[in-house]
Scaffold this active site. Structure first.
Site, short mmCIF file in Angstrom:
data_model
loop_
_atom_site.label_atom_id
_atom_site.label_comp_id
_atom_site.label_asym_id
_atom_site.label_seq_id
_atom_site.Cartn_x
_atom_site.Cartn_y
_atom_site.Cartn_z
CB SER A 106 4.05 -13.09 -1.59
OG SER A 106 3.72 -13.05 -2.95
CB SER A 107 7.19 -11.45 -5.78
OG SER A 107 6.21 -12.23 -6.42
CB CYS A 108 1.79 -10.31 -4.85
SG CYS A 108 1.31 -10.93 -3.27
CE1 TYR A 135 -1.04 -14.84 0.33
CE2 TYR A 135 0.12 -13.68 -1.43
CZ TYR A 135 0.07 -14.70 -0.49
OH TYR A 135 1.12 -15.57 -0.38
CE LYS A 139 1.74 -14.13 2.89
NZ LYS A 139 2.31 -15.03 3.89
N PRO A 166 9.80 -14.50 -1.34
CG PRO A 166 8.97 -16.55 -0.66
CD PRO A 166 8.83 -15.09 -0.43
CB THR A 167 10.68 -15.17 -7.25
OG1 THR A 167 10.07 -14.92 -8.50
CG2 THR A 167 11.47 -16.48 -7.30
CG HIS A 182 1.14 -20.94 -8.06
ND1 HIS A 182 1.47 -21.40 -6.81
CD2 HIS A 182 0.44 -19.79 -7.85
CE1 HIS A 182 1.00 -20.57 -5.89
NE2 HIS A 182 0.38 -19.59 -6.49
N1 LIG Z 1 4.07 -21.21 -3.36
C1 LIG Z 1 4.64 -20.11 -3.84
O1 LIG Z 1 4.92 -19.98 -5.06
C2 LIG Z 1 4.97 -18.98 -2.92
C3 LIG Z 1 5.56 -17.89 -3.48
C4 LIG Z 1 5.86 -16.82 -2.69
C5 LIG Z 1 5.56 -16.87 -1.33
N2 LIG Z 1 5.00 -17.94 -0.78
C6 LIG Z 1 4.69 -17.88 0.66
O2 LIG Z 1 5.18 -19.01 1.37
C7 LIG Z 1 4.28 -19.33 2.43
C8 LIG Z 1 3.91 -20.79 2.33
O3 LIG Z 1 3.37 -21.03 1.05
P1 LIG Z 1 3.13 -22.50 0.49
O4 LIG Z 1 3.22 -22.42 -0.97
O5 LIG Z 1 3.95 -23.47 1.25
O6 LIG Z 1 1.60 -22.69 0.87
P2 LIG Z 1 0.82 -24.07 1.12
O7 LIG Z 1 1.47 -25.19 0.42
O8 LIG Z 1 -0.62 -23.78 0.84
O9 LIG Z 1 1.00 -24.30 2.68
C9 LIG Z 1 0.44 -23.43 3.62
C10 LIG Z 1 0.39 -24.15 4.94
O10 LIG Z 1 -0.22 -23.29 5.92
C11 LIG Z 1 -1.15 -24.05 6.66
N3 LIG Z 1 -2.22 -23.19 7.17
C12 LIG Z 1 -3.03 -22.38 6.45
N4 LIG Z 1 -3.89 -21.76 7.28
C13 LIG Z 1 -3.61 -22.20 8.53
C14 LIG Z 1 -4.16 -21.94 9.81
N5 LIG Z 1 -5.19 -21.07 9.98
N6 LIG Z 1 -3.64 -22.57 10.89
C15 LIG Z 1 -2.62 -23.44 10.74
N7 LIG Z 1 -2.05 -23.73 9.55
C16 LIG Z 1 -2.55 -23.11 8.46
C17 LIG Z 1 -1.70 -25.03 5.66
O11 LIG Z 1 -2.30 -26.11 6.30
P3 LIG Z 1 -3.63 -26.76 5.63
O12 LIG Z 1 -3.24 -27.12 4.23
O13 LIG Z 1 -3.92 -27.92 6.49
O14 LIG Z 1 -4.66 -25.68 5.67
C18 LIG Z 1 -0.44 -25.42 4.89
O15 LIG Z 1 0.25 -26.45 5.55
C19 LIG Z 1 3.11 -18.38 2.31
O16 LIG Z 1 3.25 -17.34 3.22
C20 LIG Z 1 3.21 -17.82 0.92
O17 LIG Z 1 2.76 -16.51 0.84
C21 LIG Z 1 4.69 -19.02 -1.54
#
Ligand SMILES: NC(=O)c1ccc[n+]([C@@H]2O[C@H](COP(=O)([O-])OP(=O)(O)OC[C@H]3O[C@@H](n4cnc5c(N)ncnc54)[C@H](OP(=O)(O)O)[C@@H]3O)[C@@H](O)[C@H]2O)c1
Length: 327
Positions: A106-108, A135, A139, A166-167, A182
């Site tokens: 993450s960008s954070c 968090y 990361k 990612p941003t 968000h």
């Molecule tokens: N969204 C953004 O803007 C953004 C930006 C920068 C980076 N990222 C990074 O991208 C990654 C994915 O983000 P996302 O936005 O796709 O998040 P998300 O939509 O919340 O999806 C996260 C997934 O991880 C699963 N998960 C969480 N805890 C788990 C566990 N203990 N065991 C198995 N599965 C688990 C969740 O399943 P459940 O829902 O069933 O718990 C969900 O399917 C993260 O690492 C995040 O830091 C996201």
């Protein structure tokens, strides 16, 4: 080639699955487990899964994710779960002989007051933003896990674990209806509801002048697959063993006012937009330096306006599924 996408029901994981399928990977070659089927915080269960499942590549897109509210309210859960998920998956991948892994960060991870745009080298050069420090520390540990396994096992065992930062992402699979949405999903929902209810004004937290960068999630997924499949020579020539992560941004940013106006346009909300300057703004700017991935040959395909259109179409599907009579 068997590819495990951890977090395949999340916003990023589901986009990675879409991208792999679109690139011709057979559905049977994509391995998935829901959170209920495999809790990635459970080391024994993760070890058993990797021991029983031959895998060639792992995309680590599972994590405990949220906005300021979630990060501030559940800091212990955010640091513990993200540390455990990454440590369990990276270590089990290594012990079971998986050579290729890509972790999502993450960008954070960058300091609160980093010079803009934020290049990969800014990592660990300053104090983190306090609201999401736990968090961010998790990361950063994810990046260092990948690098450390490469440094210790890369030459002898071919270990090649990479990470992408990612941003801010938006698009299908976003959370529109939680307290910790968000900015883009929150504004899509608020403008949609204002249009539906005939409201004449929408008030948004902050001054509207801070700048943010937004990337459509399918572009992020494409970048993830791109980085995973770069040859070791090209990856190695463009990274360093202890600064190996790769930023993935849109390339330019917008003010929150500009983002709000673009979203209002896409949603068809024509009322006023007010800013409540008594509420916090967050960092003045968070803009990724994407030179590294651009020089490697990847650039985003989806413009902000196109992406918002697709995000709003996704919102309408989600809204319809929640309350069919509302649309
Ligand atoms: N969204 C953004 O803007 C953004 C930006 C920068 C980076 N990222 C990074 O991208 C990654 C994915 O983000 P996302 O936005 O796709 O998040 P998300 O939509 O919340 O999806 C996260 C997934 O991880 C699963 N998960 C969480 N805890 C788990 C566990 N203990 N065991 C198995 N599965 C688990 C969740 O399943 P459940 O829902 O069933 O718990 C969900 O399917 C993260 O690492 C995040 O830091 C996201």
């Amino acid at each position: 080639m068997k590819i495990y996408v951890a977090g395949h029901r999340g916003m990023v994981g589901s986009a990675i699955v879409r991208t792999l399928l679109a690139q011709g990977v057979a559905p049977g070659d994509i391995v998935t487990r829901t959170h209920a089927e495999l809790d990635l915080c459970n080391q024994q269960a993760v070890n058993a899964f990797f021991a029983a499942t031959p895998l060639d590549q792992v995309y680590l897109a599972a994590g405990r994710v949220g906005g300021i509210y979630g990060n501030n309210t559940f800091p212990a859960e955010f640091i513990y779960q993200n540390l455990m998920i990454q440590a369990n998956v990276v270590h089990a991948a290594h012990t079971s002989g998986v050579k290729k892994l890509l972790a999502l960060g993450s960008s954070c991870i960058y300091p609160r007051v980093a010079s803009q745009p934020m290049a990969e080298g800014a990592l660990l050069t300053g104090t983190l933003e306090p609201t999401n420090e736990p968090y961010a520390v998790a990361k950063i540990a994810g990046i260092k896990l990948c690098e450390s396994y490469n440094r210790q096992y890369g030459a002898s065992q071919g270990t090649d674990y990479r990470s992408v930062m990612p941003t801010n992402l938006y698009g299908p699979g976003d959370q529109y209806f939680t307290d910790s949405s968000h900015v883009i999903p929150a504004l899509i929902r608020r403008f949609h509801e204002a249009k539906r209810d005939g409201a004449t004004a929408v008030s948004i937290w902050g001054t509207g002048t801070v700048r943010r960068e937004f990337l459509y999630v399918d572009d992020m997924a494409a970048a993830s697959v791109f980085v995973m499949n770069l040859s070791m020579e090209r990856y190695g020539a463009n990274t360093q063993p202890m600064c190996s992560h790769i930023n993935v941004g849109y390339g330019s940013d917008v003010t929150i006012l500009e983002a709000a106006q673009a979203i209002a346009q896409v949603v068809g909300y024509h009322g006023q937009i007010h800013f409540d300057a008594s509420k916090p703004d967050g960092a003045p700017r968070k803009w990724m330096d994407s030179t590294r991935i651009n020089q490697l040959g990847w650039t985003p395909k989806c413009t902000f306006t196109q992406g918002l259109g697709q995000a709003y179409a996704d919102f309408l599907l989600v809204e319809k599924a929640r309350s069919p009579q509302a649309c």
